[in-house]
Design an enzyme around this catalytic site. Structure first.
Site, PDB file in Angstrom:
ATOM      1  N   LYS A 210       0.830  -1.192   0.000  1.00  0.00           N
ATOM      2  CA  LYS A 210       0.000   0.000   0.000  1.00  0.00           C
ATOM      3  C   LYS A 210       0.875   1.256   0.000  1.00  0.00           C
ATOM      4  CE  LYS A 210      -3.598   2.039   2.909  1.00  0.00           C
ATOM      5  NZ  LYS A 210      -4.530   1.802   4.007  1.00  0.00           N
ATOM      6  N   GLU A 216      10.374  -4.699   4.771  1.00  0.00           N
ATOM      7  CA  GLU A 216      10.474  -6.078   4.286  1.00  0.00           C
ATOM      8  C   GLU A 216      10.184  -6.152   2.786  1.00  0.00           C
ATOM      9  OE1 GLU A 216       8.795  -5.041   6.891  1.00  0.00           O
ATOM     10  OE2 GLU A 216       8.868  -6.471   8.562  1.00  0.00           O
ATOM     11  N   GLY A 272      -4.996  -2.421   5.336  1.00  0.00           N
ATOM     12  CA  GLY A 272      -4.214  -3.564   4.843  1.00  0.00           C
ATOM     13  C   GLY A 272      -4.903  -4.899   5.080  1.00  0.00           C
ATOM     14  N   ARG A 273      -5.378  -5.112   6.300  1.00  0.00           N
ATOM     15  CA  ARG A 273      -5.974  -6.419   6.634  1.00  0.00           C
ATOM     16  C   ARG A 273      -7.374  -6.581   6.066  1.00  0.00           C
ATOM     17  NH1 ARG A 273      -4.948  -3.223  10.830  1.00  0.00           N
ATOM     18  NH2 ARG A 273      -6.616  -2.453  12.158  1.00  0.00           N
ATOM     19  N   GLU A 358      -5.151  -7.588  15.016  1.00  0.00           N
ATOM     20  CA  GLU A 358      -4.641  -6.261  14.700  1.00  0.00           C
ATOM     21  C   GLU A 358      -5.795  -5.248  14.808  1.00  0.00           C
ATOM     22  OE1 GLU A 358      -2.777  -5.471  10.817  1.00  0.00           O
ATOM     23  OE2 GLU A 358      -0.937  -5.009  11.888  1.00  0.00           O
ATOM     24  N   HIS A 389      -6.044 -34.442  17.001  1.00  0.00           N
ATOM     25  CA  HIS A 389      -4.990 -35.330  17.487  1.00  0.00           C
ATOM     26  C   HIS A 389      -3.860 -34.550  18.134  1.00  0.00           C
ATOM     27  CE1 HIS A 389      -6.809 -38.809  15.450  1.00  0.00           C
ATOM     28  NE2 HIS A 389      -7.293 -37.836  14.672  1.00  0.00           N
ATOM     29  N   LYS A 509       9.051  -0.994  14.516  1.00  0.00           N
ATOM     30  CA  LYS A 509       9.596  -0.591  13.208  1.00  0.00           C
ATOM     31  C   LYS A 509      10.612   0.531  13.391  1.00  0.00           C
ATOM     32  CE  LYS A 509       5.477  -1.275  10.330  1.00  0.00           C
ATOM     33  NZ  LYS A 509       4.540  -0.552   9.491  1.00  0.00           N
TER      34      LYS A 509
HETATM   35  C1  G6Q Z   1      -2.731  -4.135   8.045  1.00  0.00           C
HETATM   36  C2  G6Q Z   1      -1.497  -3.481   8.429  1.00  0.00           C
HETATM   37  C3  G6Q Z   1      -0.233  -4.138   7.942  1.00  0.00           C
HETATM   38  C4  G6Q Z   1       0.154  -3.793   6.501  1.00  0.00           C
HETATM   39  C5  G6Q Z   1       1.596  -4.204   6.256  1.00  0.00           C
HETATM   40  C6  G6Q Z   1       2.031  -3.957   4.837  1.00  0.00           C
HETATM   41  O1  G6Q Z   1      -3.834  -3.736   8.318  1.00  0.00           O
HETATM   42  O2  G6Q Z   1      -1.570  -2.156   8.100  1.00  0.00           O
HETATM   43  O3  G6Q Z   1      -0.237  -5.532   8.078  1.00  0.00           O
HETATM   44  O4  G6Q Z   1      -0.717  -4.412   5.621  1.00  0.00           O
HETATM   45  O5  G6Q Z   1       2.435  -3.539   7.157  1.00  0.00           O
HETATM   46  O6  G6Q Z   1       1.938  -2.618   4.503  1.00  0.00           O
HETATM   47  P1  G6Q Z   1       2.140  -2.119   3.031  1.00  0.00           P
HETATM   48  O7  G6Q Z   1       1.052  -2.713   2.188  1.00  0.00           O
HETATM   49  O8  G6Q Z   1       2.079  -0.627   3.068  1.00  0.00           O
HETATM   50  O9  G6Q Z   1       3.483  -2.620   2.574  1.00  0.00           O
END
Ligand code: G6Q
Length: 547
Positions: A210, A216, A272-273, A358, A389, A509
């Protein structure tokens, strides 16, 4: 709006629930079922093809009425309407929360900052569909003229968990001639393993981020760029053929070398989620094709409409959300187990962990006041029957109360002999065993010696929901995900928290950014952390120097 709602523990229904809890906490499901032979038929609800049996919960009709009253006093109806209207209900980030717009039909109008966003959503879906069709049919060629056979999604968190889960869940519908891989971890192993047997000439890399700034993802994207370039003779022009971006940040994606024509956008009102059904789902669309992707969106939308319109007493996400509040806040349950009896849903619990934890792992209310009640529980789980199990023992006979969601399908995707009957027999048997257990008398009549009896007694009274749908399809997956999204929303509304921010992940972070140069600098850094962190950094540097 938040200001008009009384603090949770001051709401009338809350106080009534506290008193009610004292009366019913000792009630056993054996008694509740014995006294009402129709309970198992009565306490069910069905919507959009999803059947929910909530009868094996430790509730009476009064409990339900009070929980529904709590939803009302918590302003759930107003808050649902506010979300669907595009109001900025994510107050700490001053953003609308409009994942529901991602699956709104073309003719809908949802206005954010004076603009109807639905046409933009459909324009992106069309662009994705056009691109997916070209890649899937082989019209889109790689730099050397070979067709694309491999797709690697690079993303993390919300830009990874949804795509991975959806790919696994819908593998049955995917193009098996193509290979899909997902790279998320900054640990180089993730990338190395993902590409080890792939030919760069046949590989498309989707950088899903996003913000296009996530450590990462950007690290993995640059490693991928170097790998791709190396395999394609170092020609920078190849980047445009082998990399596409899914992002809200076109400027950064462009700097990376990605052709603006191959960028798929979304908007700051998609968390994001909550983004697997946005352009973040490009890998899903490449795997299953645009028609199936649209069917998934339609499934999401059906559940959205149900959530928005159905009376709370028949509203699946509302009922599930309120039951979670009941166990979390009155019984002191700390977790919820999600147990899909469908191998393709193996990543569903991991996906739900982010969605739920989250979203509702918050310690202050919307106005910043510290809560005086527990909020989001820990979600966890594994597919059945495997879990039976391993950890089910603790659910059956341990000392903790673990409300469990059992998810199953009437029809199998692979009808092999007796497999499906045996699978479903286990679902039903587990919920039965959890609810009714086995008394000492029953154990004794089996001839068990007295000393062994206590070990073999199952107390029962362990609550569960059973969620059934016809078959796992893209449409059903959309419904299931939306069911949990709105269940989370219901919980967050009762707890009066912001389910859409995630400030808790920021500190780590920032601290990592400070430590990176301390690990990479040539000269010994001047360390100003606590003695443990300083010592860990020094010991790492020592090993690094010795390499
Ligand atoms: C979700 C969070 C988080 C996010 C990641 C990736 O709700 O905001 O999990 O999706 O940190 O972020 P980017 O898409 O900006 O790389």
């Amino acid at each position: 709006m938040a200001a008009r709602i009384a603090p949770l523990t001051k709401r009338k229904a809350w106080k009534a629930l506290q008193a009610h809890y004292k009366k019913v906490r000792g009630l056993h499901l054996r008694k509740l079922f014995a006294e009402d032979p129709k309970r198992g038929e009565r306490m069910t609800a069905k919507a959009a093809g999803i059947f929910l049996d909530y009868s094996k919960n430790r509730i009476t009709d009064d409990t339900l009425a009070l929980l529904l009253q709590l939803a009302k006093e918590s302003g759930l109806r107003e808050r649902i309407d506010a979300m669907f209207r595009g109001e900025k209900i994510n107050i700490t980030e001053n953003r609308a929360v409009l994942h529901v717009a991602l699956r709104a039909p073309r003719e809908t109008s949802i206005v954010v900052d004076g603009e109807n966003v639905v046409p933009h959503v459909h324009a992106v879906i069309e662009k994705m569909a056009d691109f997916s069709n070209r890649v899937r049919s082989g019209v889109w060629k790689g730099h050397t003229g070979k067709r694309i056979r491999n797709v690697v999604n690079i993303g993390i968190g919300g830009s990874d968990l949804g795509p991975v889960m959806a790919y696994e869940a819908l593998k049955h519908y995917s193009d098996r001639a193509m290979t899909f891989r997902f790279v998320s971890n900054i640990d180089g192993t993730d990338f190395a393993e993902a590409i080890r047997d792939l030919d760069p000439a046949e590989t498309l890399l989707i950088v899903s981020s996003k913000t296009f700034t996530t450590l990462e993802t950007m690290t993995n994207a640059h490693t991928a760029r170097a790998w791709s370039l190396k395999g394609l003779g170092g020609d920078e022009n190849s980047v445009a053929k082998h990399f596409v971006a899914v992002s809200t940040n076109a400027a950064e994606a462009s700097k990376f070398g990605i052709d603006t024509a191959n960028m798929f956008g979304f908007w700051d009102w998609v968390g994001g989620r909550y983004s697997m059904d946005s352009a973040i789902g490009l890998s899903t669309m490449l795997a299953i094709g645009p028609d199936q992707f649209r069917a998934m969106l339609d499934g999401f939308h059906q559940m959205d409409e149900h959530f928005r319109e159905a009376p709370f007493e028949r509203n699946l996400p509302v009922l599930m959300g309120l039951l979670t509040v009941w166990y979390n806040n009155f019984f002191g349950a700390q977790t919820v187990a999600v147990l899909p009896y469908e191998q393709y849903l193996k990543r569903f619990p991991a996906y739900l962990q982010q969605l739920t934890m989250e979203s509702n792992g918050k310690h202050v209310t919307l106005d910043g006041t510290e809560v005086d009640y527990p909020t989001g529980p820990i979600y966890w789980g594994e597919p059945g029957t495997n879990g039976q199990h391993s950890f089910y023992q603790l659910i059956h006979q341990g000392t903790r109360l673990i409300p469990s969601d059992f998810i199953a399908f009437y029809k199998p995707l692979h009808p092999l002999g007796r497999h499906h009957d045996l699978l479903l027999a286990n679902v039903f048997a587990q919920t039965e065993a959890l609810a009714f257990g086995k008394t000492a008398e029953q154990v004794k009549t089996e001839g068990t010696p007295d000393w062994l009896v206590p070990h073999r007694v199952l107390e029962g009274n362990r609550p569960s929901n059973t969620i059934l749908a016809e078959r796992l399809t893209p449409e059903t997956l959309g419904k299931l995900v939306a069911l949990y999204e709105h269940c989370v929303f219901t919980q967050g509304t009762v707890w009066n928290i912001d389910s859409f921010d995630q400030w808790g992940v920021e500190l780590g972070k920032t601290l990592a950014q400070r430590i990176i140069p301390e690990l990479e600098s040539k000269a010994a850094p001047n360390l100003g952390h606590d003695s443990s962190t300083n010592n860990l950094i020094r010991s790492y540097r020592k090993f690094k120097e010795a390499l």
